[in-house]
Design an enzyme around this catalytic site. Structure first.
Site, short mmCIF file in Angstrom:
data_model
loop_
_atom_site.label_atom_id
_atom_site.label_comp_id
_atom_site.label_asym_id
_atom_site.label_seq_id
_atom_site.Cartn_x
_atom_site.Cartn_y
_atom_site.Cartn_z
N ASP A 143 66.64 79.85 16.16
CA ASP A 143 65.72 80.05 17.29
C ASP A 143 64.99 81.38 17.18
O ASP A 143 65.25 82.18 16.27
CB ASP A 143 66.47 79.95 18.63
CG ASP A 143 67.67 80.89 18.71
OD1 ASP A 143 67.84 81.73 17.81
OD2 ASP A 143 68.44 80.79 19.68
N ASN A 172 76.03 81.20 29.47
CA ASN A 172 75.76 80.04 30.34
C ASN A 172 75.97 78.72 29.59
O ASN A 172 75.54 77.67 30.04
CB ASN A 172 74.32 80.12 30.87
CG ASN A 172 73.30 80.15 29.74
OD1 ASN A 172 73.67 80.15 28.56
ND2 ASN A 172 72.02 80.18 30.09
N HIS A 185 74.62 77.97 26.69
CA HIS A 185 73.49 77.54 25.87
C HIS A 185 73.83 77.56 24.39
O HIS A 185 74.73 78.26 23.96
CB HIS A 185 72.21 78.34 26.20
CG HIS A 185 72.14 79.71 25.60
ND1 HIS A 185 71.16 80.62 25.96
CD2 HIS A 185 72.89 80.36 24.67
CE1 HIS A 185 71.33 81.72 25.27
NE2 HIS A 185 72.38 81.60 24.49
P1 PGA Z 1 76.04 86.55 21.22
O1 PGA Z 1 74.99 85.45 21.66
O2 PGA Z 1 76.56 86.13 19.87
O3 PGA Z 1 75.27 87.83 21.15
O4 PGA Z 1 77.13 86.55 22.25
C1 PGA Z 1 75.33 84.11 21.59
C2 PGA Z 1 74.25 83.23 22.18
O5 PGA Z 1 73.62 83.61 23.16
O6 PGA Z 1 74.06 82.12 21.67
#
Ligand code: PGA
Length: 242
Positions: A67, A136, A138
């Site tokens: 993404d 959340n 995602h």
């Molecule tokens: P993080 O992000 O590895 O910085 O916790 C994960 C995500 O938001 O998919």
């Protein structure tokens, strides 16, 4: 879905690095989709170290970025492009032509989504997709409510993603939209690994594993994939009841 619980972040990262190397060893032109974020940072450090020690060849591997933040340039610290360059691309012998990262400053994100979907199809599909999990639930920028049936698309970011996302940037940035592979891409990948570590992820990991599958919690899609695995450390597993 397999659940693998490791004593700590280092051992989880080590296993994830090995899993990526295994796919590349088995198929020199493997199509791998990787995430950015704090979670995979050590995985990539170990992947680079082990691959260089073992002489793993990435020249034919196809790298797809999961993404990108729309409106953020590739050179901005905090962009997914910048992360991939710093943590992976610089250190491994990928061929430039085999790297597909979304452009946060694109004029036509819809066309870019169409292109990547077509490319994945032509390449014969994704061999391994590694993902993180947001606070959340995602996956990539597939936010709560995202369809399980969509390929790459543009999304409006959820309030939690906008708030948490600031942690990657040196200065305050306006985060509003993202461009992401979709949950259909995940379901169609041959193998999927989700990584999560730390106590802060314990509640969402519990929901991911113990709630019924629902688009309201995108991470529950992992339950629907036959070759999916959750690699977590003991802290992230600390609230599991089953
Ligand atoms: P993080 O992000 O590895 O910085 O916790 C994960 C995500 O938001 O998919």
């Amino acid at each position: 879905m397999k659940l693998k619980i490791y004593p700590d972040y280092a051992q989880m990262s080590d296993a994830a690095a090995d899993a990526i190397i295994m796919v590349v060893k088995e198929k020199s032109n493997a199509v791998i989709c990787l995430p950015t974020g704090n979670t995979p940072t050590l995985t990539y450090e170990l992947l680079v170290r082990k691959s260089n020690d073992l002489g793993i060849d990435f020249s034919k591997v196809i790298l797809i970025g999961l993404d990108e933040w729309l409106g953020i340039s590739a050179t901005t610290v905090g962009s997914c492009n910048h992360f991939f360059n710093e943590h992976l691309i610089k250190h491994l012998n990928f061929s430039r032509k085999n790297i597909y990262l979304f452009d946060g400053l694109t004029n036509d994100p819809e066309a870019d989504c169409h292109k990547i979907n077509l490319f994945i199809e032509t390449a014969g599909g994704i061999d391994l997709m590694v993902v993180g999990i947001g606070m959340n639930g995602h996956i990539g920028f597939n936010e709560p409510g995202a369809s399980f049936d969509e390929h790459a698309h543009v999304t409006r970011l959820h309030a939690i993603t906008i708030e948490v996302g600031q942690k990657y940037f040196n200065t305050e940035v306006k985060l509003e939209k993202g461009i992401t592979l979709g949950l259909r891409n995940l379901l169609e990948s041959r193998n999927v690994i989700m990584l999560a570590n730390g106590r802060a992820k314990a509640a969402i990991i519990r929901q991911t594993l113990e709630q019924e599958t629902s688009t309201l919690l995108p991470s529950t899609i992992m339950q629907l994939h036959d070759n999916s695995a959750l690699y977590i450390d003991e802290e992230a597993a600390s609230l599991l009841t089953e």
